[in-house]
Write an enzyme that holds these catalytic residues in place. Structure first.
Site, PDB file in Angstrom:
ATOM      1  N   PHE A 168       0.660  -1.090  -0.065  1.00  0.00           N
ATOM      2  CA  PHE A 168      -0.056   0.110  -0.130  1.00  0.00           C
ATOM      3  C   PHE A 168       0.739   1.320  -0.013  1.00  0.00           C
ATOM      4  O   PHE A 168       1.834   1.480   0.927  1.00  0.00           O
ATOM      5  CB  PHE A 168      -1.015   0.304   1.201  1.00  0.00           C
ATOM      6  N   ASP A 206       9.370   2.697   2.308  1.00  0.00           N
ATOM      7  CA  ASP A 206       8.023   3.323   2.652  1.00  0.00           C
ATOM      8  C   ASP A 206       7.738   3.192   4.126  1.00  0.00           C
ATOM      9  O   ASP A 206       7.151   2.110   4.394  1.00  0.00           O
ATOM     10  CB  ASP A 206       6.744   2.933   1.494  1.00  0.00           C
ATOM     11  N   LYS A 246       2.599  11.011   7.380  1.00  0.00           N
ATOM     12  CA  LYS A 246       1.905  10.743   8.753  1.00  0.00           C
ATOM     13  C   LYS A 246       2.293  11.347  10.019  1.00  0.00           C
ATOM     14  O   LYS A 246       1.817  12.467  10.021  1.00  0.00           O
ATOM     15  CB  LYS A 246       1.749   9.049   8.964  1.00  0.00           C
TER      16      LYS A 246
HETATM   17  C1  LIG Z   1      -0.850   5.810   4.561  1.00  0.00           C
HETATM   18  C2  LIG Z   1       0.223   5.567   3.830  1.00  0.00           C
HETATM   19  C3  LIG Z   1       0.428   6.086   2.241  1.00  0.00           C
HETATM   20  C4  LIG Z   1      -0.066   7.182   1.872  1.00  0.00           C
HETATM   21  O1  LIG Z   1      -0.257   8.221   2.623  1.00  0.00           O
HETATM   22  P1  LIG Z   1      -1.311   9.314   2.578  1.00  0.00           P
HETATM   23  O2  LIG Z   1      -1.035  10.659   3.591  1.00  0.00           O
HETATM   24  O3  LIG Z   1      -2.373   8.920   2.929  1.00  0.00           O
HETATM   25  O4  LIG Z   1      -1.287  10.142   1.388  1.00  0.00           O
HETATM   26  C5  LIG Z   1       1.490   5.427   1.899  1.00  0.00           C
HETATM   27  N1  LIG Z   1       2.168   4.406   2.344  1.00  0.00           N
HETATM   28  C6  LIG Z   1       2.083   3.896   3.379  1.00  0.00           C
HETATM   29  C7  LIG Z   1       2.903   2.649   3.695  1.00  0.00           C
HETATM   30  C8  LIG Z   1       0.939   4.378   4.148  1.00  0.00           C
HETATM   31  O5  LIG Z   1       0.814   3.678   5.260  1.00  0.00           O
END
Ligand SMILES: *Cc1c(COP(=O)(O)O)cnc(C)c1O
Length: 410
Positions: A146, A231, A260
């Site tokens: 994701f 990520d 985040k």
């Molecule tokens: C939440 C998330 C994203 C996307 O971040 P947004 O601020 O919602 O655009 C990308 N990668 C990971 C692993 C995430 O948990």
């Protein structure tokens, strides 16, 4: 609004359902106040927030230091665009690079934008530094990934519902099973520029790869001149019991994506971190964002990062998370197939035979615990990292009967 009646709540629920596109399926609770680990609904009921906005609230709701930084900045300067300099961005990125050990950073707003930025960066790095032919760059990704919701990012999703009807998709991605080192090795071609990976897959259900996975991936990437891109938008900034989840294996990814909790739950702040050989592929005019690096976001980011470091939130997560995972395992519930995670990033997998996780989350809500199912069978527990042990102990007392099936309405 606190202390309102059922009718008020029903009206608010209905208005959200009537006027907002139905792209989420929230629990039926309407919140109007938050402080620390707690949130309150419009009727005045208090809940322990065990989702923390998918780890955007590692510092808790309205952390005083972050709120104060935001307020101070609101009264001075909020937006300049990158057409001009501001007095917050430089110091913010200096502090971020110092805390993480990278040479440079590029600030964005949402996590998705930071992932997009990293994708563009490694593609151009491939062309200009590695010598991959133009428009031929390949990025290896994992099943169950994701990374956001843009058309390019969903192009490499393995989740049918994230993609159905949204094509045509962006080419240049190759998928391998998560945790599978031989598959990664086999997928690398001369045109591979990067391996994009979450050290623990969050949205996929808190999936922890086999021990040594990231270190082995790093070695393969290094041997093949492939950028290891982590990520850590969800796993980073203390969530798993280390500053970054990659630290568990002593891995320093070539590219680190954060978001985040970098905004402390107050304002969206994200960034791509790397050394100069990567970030220098961007030259004036090549890439940008109107709000990226704005002084309000930068001031919030400085405070958010400061809280994580100064309050030792990674260590808290390590100690409390270890204890809490043990506590959940000891419940030994017949409905639970597995308890997994690291630090305070925990997934409780409900057995298929016990039905989906959603009714368990609804039962938890009625007991004052807000958690959310991810991927049908998994209840994710990820409270703010400032949580006190006594609060978690009390939470365990509420979670125990629910995982035993009490009040779970299929
Ligand atoms: C939440 C998330 C994203 C996307 O971040 P947004 O601020 O919602 O655009 C990308 N990668 C990971 C692993 C995430 O948990």
């Amino acid at each position: 609004m606190t202390g309102s009646d059922d009718r008020t709540e029903a009206v608010l629920l209905r208005s959200a359902e009537r006027w907002c596109a139905r792209n989420y399926e929230p629990l039926p609770v309407v919140l109007d106040r938050g402080e620390g680990v707690w949130v309150w609904d419009v009727r005045g009921n208090r809940y322990l927030d065990m989702l923390s906005a998918y780890s955007a609230l590692n510092q808790g709701h309205r952390h005083p230091r972050i709120v104060e930084a935001a307020q101070r900045q609101l009264e001075r300067l909020t937006l300049t665009s990158r057409a001009f300099h501001n007095d917050q961005m430089g110091p913010f990125l200096a502090e971020l690079c110092r805390a993480t050990g990278y040479g440079k950073a590029l600030p964005m707003n949402t996590g998705t934008e930071a992932v997009e930025t990293a994708i563009k960066m490694v593609r151009r790095w491939g062309v200009e530094v590695k010598g991959v032919p133009r428009n031929a760059a390949e990025i290896i990704v994992c099943e169950g990934n994701f990374a956001g919701r843009t058309t390019t990012i969903i192009s490499f999703s393995s989740e049918a519902s994230y993609r159905a009807g949204f094509g045509p998709f962006t080419p240049g991605f190759r998928m391998v099973p998560y945790g599978d080192i031989p598959a990664l090795r086999a997928a690398i071609s001369p045109n591979t520029v990067a391996f994009l990976v979450e050290p623990i897959q969050g949205e996929s259900g808190v999936v922890v790869p086999p021990e040594g996975y990231l270190a082995a991936a790093r070695d393969i990437c290094r041997a093949n001149r492939v950028a290891l891109v982590a990520d850590e938008i969800q796993t980073g900034l203390g969530r798993t019991g280390r500053m970054f989840c990659s630290d568990w294996e002593g891995v320093r990814p070539d590219v680190m994506i954060v978001g985040k909790a970098l905004g402390g739950g107050v304002y969206p702040v994200s960034a791509v971190l790397a050394d100069e050989d990567y970030l220098d592929v961007f030259r004036p005019g090549d890439h940008g964002s109107t709000f990226g690096g704005n002084p309000l976001g930068a001031a919030v980011g400085r405070a958010a990062l400061g809280v994580i470091v100064d309050e030792g939130l990674a260590e808290r997560s390590d100690v409390l998370g270890g204890w809490f995972i043990d506590g959940l395992r000891m419940l030994d519930s017949p409905h639970v197939a597995q308890v997994r995670g690291r630090g305070l990033m925990i997934g409780v997998v409900i057995r298929e035979s016990s039905g989906p996780a959603r009714p368990f989350c609804e039962a938890l809500m009625r007991r004052g615990i807000l958690a959310k199912e991810t991927h049908r069978q998994v209840v994710r527990f990820a409270p703010p990292l400032i949580v006190e042990r006594e609060v978690l102990e009390a939470a365990l007392g509420e979670i125990a009967p629910v995982l035993a099936g009490e009040g779970v309405r299929a």
